[in-house]
Design an enzyme around this catalytic site. Sequence first.
Site, mmCIF file in Angstrom:
data_model
loop_
_atom_site.group_PDB
_atom_site.id
_atom_site.type_symbol
_atom_site.label_atom_id
_atom_site.label_comp_id
_atom_site.label_asym_id
_atom_site.label_seq_id
_atom_site.Cartn_x
_atom_site.Cartn_y
_atom_site.Cartn_z
ATOM 1 N N GLY A 95 -2.127 -1.046 6.723
ATOM 2 C CA GLY A 95 -3.385 -0.905 7.466
ATOM 3 C C GLY A 95 -3.352 -0.041 8.701
ATOM 4 C CD GLU A 100 1.817 -5.475 1.268
ATOM 5 O OE1 GLU A 100 0.612 -5.386 1.581
ATOM 6 O OE2 GLU A 100 2.235 -6.358 0.519
ATOM 7 N N PRO A 101 2.713 0.009 4.104
ATOM 8 C CG PRO A 101 4.163 1.628 4.989
ATOM 9 C CD PRO A 101 4.137 0.236 4.408
ATOM 10 N NE ARG A 145 -10.814 7.771 3.025
ATOM 11 C CZ ARG A 145 -11.153 7.926 4.274
ATOM 12 N NH1 ARG A 145 -11.374 9.129 4.751
ATOM 13 N NH2 ARG A 145 -11.237 6.903 5.084
ATOM 14 C CB CYS A 182 -26.876 16.246 -9.865
ATOM 15 S SG CYS A 182 -26.530 17.807 -10.664
ATOM 16 C CD GLU A 183 -25.240 10.649 -7.261
ATOM 17 O OE1 GLU A 183 -25.686 9.972 -6.321
ATOM 18 O OE2 GLU A 183 -25.038 10.210 -8.396
HETATM 19 C C1 LIG Z 1 -4.547 -1.224 0.480
HETATM 20 C C2 LIG Z 1 -3.487 -2.190 0.816
HETATM 21 C C3 LIG Z 1 -2.419 -1.810 1.631
HETATM 22 C C4 LIG Z 1 -2.308 -0.437 2.270
HETATM 23 O O1 LIG Z 1 -3.292 -0.230 3.229
HETATM 24 P P1 LIG Z 1 -3.250 1.119 4.102
HETATM 25 O O2 LIG Z 1 -4.411 0.977 4.987
HETATM 26 O O3 LIG Z 1 -3.364 2.248 3.165
HETATM 27 O O4 LIG Z 1 -1.956 1.105 4.844
HETATM 28 C C5 LIG Z 1 -1.411 -2.726 1.861
HETATM 29 N N1 LIG Z 1 -1.460 -3.978 1.327
HETATM 30 C C6 LIG Z 1 -2.494 -4.387 0.556
HETATM 31 C C7 LIG Z 1 -2.481 -5.751 0.003
HETATM 32 C C8 LIG Z 1 -3.531 -3.507 0.270
HETATM 33 O O5 LIG Z 1 -4.542 -3.928 -0.487
#
Ligand SMILES: *Cc1c(COP(=O)(O)O)cnc(C)c1O
Length: 420
Positions: free
Chosen positions: A242, A276-277, A315, A345-346
Site C-alpha cells: 500500500g 506485500e508491496p 486509471r 467511444c466513451e
Molecule cells: C493490492 C494488494 C497489495 C499491494 O498493494 P500496493 O498498493 O500495490 O502496494 C498487497 N496486499 C494485498 C492483499 C493486496 O490486495
Amino acid sequence: MTIQTHFPYISSKMFAENVAISDIAKQVGTPFYCYSNTAISQNFKGYQQAFSEQDTLICYAVKANSNQAVLSTLAKLGSGADVVSEGEIRRALAAGIPADKIVYSGVAKVESEIEYALNQGIFQFNVESEPELELISQIATRLNTTAAIAFRINPDVCANTHAKISTGKAENKFGVPISKARLAYKQAASLPNIKVQGVDVHIGSQLTQLAPFEEAYKRIAQLVTDLTEDGHEISVIDIGGGLGITYSDEVIPSKKEYAAVAKAQLGHLACKIIVEPGRSLLGNAGIIVSSVVLIKTGEERQFLMLDAGMNDLIRPSMYDAHHEILAVDTTNTAQKIYDVVGPVCETGDTFSKSRQVNESKSGDLIAIMSCGAYGAVMASTYNTRMLAPEVMVKDNEFAIVRARPTYEEVINADSVPSWV
Ligand SMILES: *Cc1c(COP(=O)(O)O)cnc(C)c1O
C-alpha cells in the site's frame, strides 16, 4: 522534467535507461508499455535494505504487474509473491518464485484454486472469512495435508486514499473484523488440517502517510498479544502493501521510514514480517508510450487525440488518477493546453482535461508516466483494440516481453455455434 529517474531526457529526447523511446516505437509500434529493469531492481533492493534489521520476506503483489519478465526479475532478487488467484500462483511459480515464498490473499477463493495452492505447498493462506476457512479445512483434510493460515484482519482504520482502493474500513468487504478476531482464531484452532501461524492486514493502496499504517499495526500488535495469551502460536505478521508513489507532487514517506513504523509497532513480538508491496515497486518503473493521431480543435477546447485509450490505461477514468503526460521530444518548447483523450467511444476515455503539454502534431510520441503498476494488467480489448505490447529495457538493451496480439488471434478466440 520527469519524476521517473530511469526515463531521463537526453538532448531533449526521452530515453528509457540508455535506449531512446523513439527507437523502441519505430520497432514495436504504438501504443506500448515500457518498463525499466533497473528501476524495478532498485526499488526492490530499497525494500530489502529498509527491512534488513527485521526478519522479513518481501512478497511482491503480483496483481500490480504480472508480466513474466517482471516476476523473473524479482524472483532472482529473492522476492516472494502475494497472489490473489490460481493464475497468479501459476505465474509466480513459472517465474521461479518458490511455493514456500507465496502467500495467497483474496476474498473469494474457489475450491479448485484452494486445492491447487495446497498441492503446491504455498507458505500461507491469508483467509478473509470464517466460511473460507471451513472450506480450506475441508479441502486440506480431503488431500491429507495441512494449510498454514493467517486471518486477514480488518482493523477499521481510514487509509486516507481513494475510496475504490481503501480496504481497511469496517464497511469494506475485506477481512475479519478485529472485534471478532479472537473468536475466529479460536474456531480456526479447532478445525482439522489447519495450522494457525499468522496475522495479516492490508488497509489500502496509494497511501501517502504513515499514520494509517501506524494505527493499523498498533491494533495488530495488541491482537497478536491477545492471541498469544489465548494459546495461539503466532510467528508471522503480514503487514500488507500500500505504500504510495509520486504521480505528480505527492510526498511519499521513504521505505526506511515505513519499515521503522513496522519495527516500532511490531518489533517486540519477534515474528517474521511479510510485506506485500506492488505499486511502490512497479509504478514508477514503467510508462506507456503513445502516438498523437490528430489534434482536433473543438468549439472551446483543443483535443490531443492519442492512439492509447482507456482500454490500455484505465486509471484516469476509473480512479480519476493523475498521470504526467509528456512529449517524448521536447525540442519544440512551445506549450499548449489540451484535453488529452483516447480513441475509445466513451467520454470517459479522457486521460486529462486542460493539461499543459508541449505543442504537438500528428505522429508525435507522447509518454504517460507512472504506469508500471495497475496499467497493463488492467487493460482490455474493448473496442477490439489489441492489447498494447510490453517492452523491458535494461541499460542499452530492450526486449518485447509481451507481443501485440494479431487480429486473427483475437477474432479466432471466439467461435460461432452451428445453430446461429
Ligand atoms: C493490492 C494488494 C497489495 C499491494 O498493494 P500496493 O498498493 O500495490 O502496494 C498487497 N496486499 C494485498 C492483499 C493486496 O490486495
